[in-house]
Scaffold this active site. Structure first.
Site, PDB file in Angstrom:
ATOM      1  NE  ARG A 141      13.823 -21.365  36.156  1.00  0.00           N
ATOM      2  CZ  ARG A 141      13.239 -20.237  35.776  1.00  0.00           C
ATOM      3  NH1 ARG A 141      13.352 -19.853  34.523  1.00  0.00           N
ATOM      4  NH2 ARG A 141      12.559 -19.522  36.631  1.00  0.00           N
ATOM      5  CD  GLN A 201       2.505  -9.298   6.572  1.00  0.00           C
ATOM      6  OE1 GLN A 201       1.372  -8.859   6.638  1.00  0.00           O
ATOM      7  NE2 GLN A 201       3.272  -9.405   7.640  1.00  0.00           N
ATOM      8  CG  ASN A 208       5.398  -1.145   1.059  1.00  0.00           C
ATOM      9  OD1 ASN A 208       5.832  -2.154   1.601  1.00  0.00           O
ATOM     10  ND2 ASN A 208       4.160  -0.711   1.253  1.00  0.00           N
ATOM     11  CB  SER A 238      -3.714  -9.278   4.634  1.00  0.00           C
ATOM     12  OG  SER A 238      -2.845  -8.374   5.266  1.00  0.00           O
ATOM     13  NE  ARG A 298      -2.383   0.652   3.661  1.00  0.00           N
ATOM     14  CZ  ARG A 298      -2.394   1.766   4.400  1.00  0.00           C
ATOM     15  NH1 ARG A 298      -2.976   2.855   3.932  1.00  0.00           N
ATOM     16  NH2 ARG A 298      -1.817   1.793   5.579  1.00  0.00           N
ATOM     17  NE  ARG A 314      -3.756  -3.317  -2.214  1.00  0.00           N
ATOM     18  CZ  ARG A 314      -3.080  -3.354  -1.064  1.00  0.00           C
ATOM     19  NH1 ARG A 314      -3.672  -2.936   0.050  1.00  0.00           N
ATOM     20  NH2 ARG A 314      -1.841  -3.792  -1.029  1.00  0.00           N
TER      21      ARG A 314
END
Length: 230
Positions: free
Chosen positions: A158, A106, A22, A81, A12, A70
């Site tokens: 543990r 991504q 981006n 998404s 986007r 888009r």
């Protein structure tokens, strides 16, 4: 011969946290280009970038990706998404036929080792999964305080890290990649569904760029990856 698997990279133009994220350079390369080049280097994948932004589209085409225009209604701050991927599947189906599966990458998780995407395709085929999610090993010594303070590991005895049993291991979803049968999107409108498998990635591949300082961290990790593989 089966058609290559589409690798869909949403990008986007209206990023709020880091403006024009981006296209911001990482080691001299626009962020979106990292994922495109990784797809192009993987046999059996074809890169598709879904964007409403002309500049991102031009950069993506220049790097060798197909561009899916888009719609503005799928480019909002709160758009999930899944509708973006489903729109891309519709466009790809109209152009080259319905894919059996799609990979969702991504761009904000740019660090993937050579061979990672090919290994994902292979593991997906071998396991027969319906969907696969990229994960990295996570810390098991975790606590929560709601509804009360509670350990998420057996603190009374543990364990040493090297003695952990397979069922005691934990993994963190990276957001880097998902591989999903098309019917899962059609039926569940979700990137995950049906028989889900984990795709375990190298810890260095687990970064998600969400803030300015993450670019510096990503560059440092990228150099570490190069030094380790040298």
């Amino acid at each position: 011969m089966a058609n290559p698997t589409p690798a869909i990279i949403p990008a986007r133009g209206g990023s709020k946290g880091i403006p024009r994220k981006n296209l911001k350079l990482l080691e001299g390369k626009p962020l979106i280009v990292w994922s495109i080049e990784q797809v192009l280097a993987t046999r059996g994948l074809t890169p598709y970038v879904s964007t409403e932004d002309e500049e991102i589209a031009d950069v993506a085409r220049g790097a060798g990706a197909q561009v899916i225009e888009r719609p503005d209604e799928l480019a909002g701050d709160t758009t999930a998404s899944e509708p973006v991927i489903e729109h891309a599947i519709e466009v790809i189906t109209a152009e080259v036929g319905r894919p059996d599966q799609v990979m969702f990458l991504q761009a904000t998780s740019p660090l993937r080792l050579p061979g990672t995407l090919a290994r994902c395709l292979d593991e997906f085929a071998v396991t027969g999964a319906d969907s696969m999610v990229g994960v990295v090993p996570a810390e098991i010594f975790m606590w929560r305080r709601v509804p009360h303070v509670e350990a998420l590991y057996p603190y009374e005895a543990r364990p040493r890290r090297q003695d952990l049993l397979p069922e005691q291991l934990r993994y963190r979803e990276t957001g880097s990649l998902y591989l999903t049968r098309t019917e899962i999107y059609e039926r569940h409108h979700n990137r995950l569904g049906g028989s889900i498998e984990l795709f375990v990635m190298d810890p260095l591949e687990g970064i998600d760029i969400d803030a300015e300082h993450d670019f510096t961290l990503a560059e440092s990790l990228w150099r570490r990856m190069g030094e380790r593989d040298a």
